[in-house]
Design an enzyme around this catalytic site. Structure first.
Site, mmCIF file in Angstrom:
data_model
loop_
_atom_site.group_PDB
_atom_site.id
_atom_site.type_symbol
_atom_site.label_atom_id
_atom_site.label_comp_id
_atom_site.label_asym_id
_atom_site.label_seq_id
_atom_site.Cartn_x
_atom_site.Cartn_y
_atom_site.Cartn_z
ATOM 1 N N THR A 131 0.807 -1.224 0.000
ATOM 2 C CA THR A 131 0.000 0.000 0.000
ATOM 3 C C THR A 131 0.837 1.270 0.000
ATOM 4 O O THR A 131 0.293 2.363 -0.088
ATOM 5 C CB THR A 131 -0.941 0.030 1.217
ATOM 6 N N HIS A 168 12.428 -3.817 1.313
ATOM 7 C CA HIS A 168 11.354 -4.817 1.425
ATOM 8 C C HIS A 168 11.298 -5.684 0.170
ATOM 9 O O HIS A 168 11.162 -6.911 0.256
ATOM 10 C CB HIS A 168 10.000 -4.131 1.640
ATOM 11 N N GLU A 223 0.979 -3.325 -6.280
ATOM 12 C CA GLU A 223 1.046 -2.065 -5.556
ATOM 13 C C GLU A 223 -0.281 -1.336 -5.719
ATOM 14 O O GLU A 223 -0.714 -1.087 -6.844
ATOM 15 C CB GLU A 223 2.201 -1.212 -6.075
#
Length: 182
Positions: free
Chosen positions: A35, A50, A62
């Site tokens: 997010t 990440h 995404e």
């Protein structure tokens, strides 16, 4: 019936690593629904870190705002969806001027419809610290707390991660090695 999961914890508590471990043990076709929006260099570095950490293990989607719609689409091709993170999603909704409470209710209804796909949601617990000094931060804290309560009510399993150690708040205890260094 699929068991949906809420993973809460503070910043750098190990909640994402725990959720990733749980996701990889829970399904054969995991997708990471991110997010975050990259708005500065620090966030770009965090996102890159990440992504590098999960390279090859997850498909990635995404989506900063349309969480419910994206979950429904992702469930068509994936048996496990890891959402990271709800507090960024709430921030994005606030900035967009969206009704956060209505979107959380919509998310709750969507989770009820996803009976063949497990959803693991990660979120920052922000209500354990001092009272924020400005109205927007207090609004955010209150909305996040309300969202966590609503989603904890819906989810079958709820964990709180501190110092890399998951504590079971509701549901089944995790496999002992989950969230711990391998």
């Amino acid at each position: 019936m699929t068991r949906h999961v809420l993973v809460l914890g503070g910043a750098r508590s190990g909640k994402t690593a725990f959720a990733e471990s749980l996701a990889l043990r829970s399904g054969s076709s995991p997708v990471y629904l991110a997010t975050a929006e990259v708005l500065d260099g620090e966030m770009r570095d965090r996102v890159a870190s990440h992504q590098a950490g999960r390279a090859g293990q997850f498909a990635t989607i995404e989506e900063p705002l349309a969480l419910s719609k994206t979950l429904i689409r992702a469930a068509l091709t994936h048996d496990i969806i890891l959402v990271d993170c709800l507090t960024l999603w709430i921030t994005n909704l606030l900035i967009a001027g969206d009704n956060v409470a209505a979107q959380v209710e919509r998310l709750g209804h969507t989770l009820g419809e996803l009976t063949d796909t497990r959803v693991i949601m990660v979120s920052n617990e922000v209500g354990l610290g001092i009272v924020p000094d400005n109205a927007m931060a207090r609004t955010f804290r209150d909305l996040a707390g309300s969202a966590h309560q609503r989603l904890a009510e819906i989810c079958d399993d709820v964990y709180f991660v501190i110092a890399g150690l998951p504590m079971t708040l509701k549901g089944e205890p995790p496999i002992p090695t989950m969230g711990l260094p391998q």
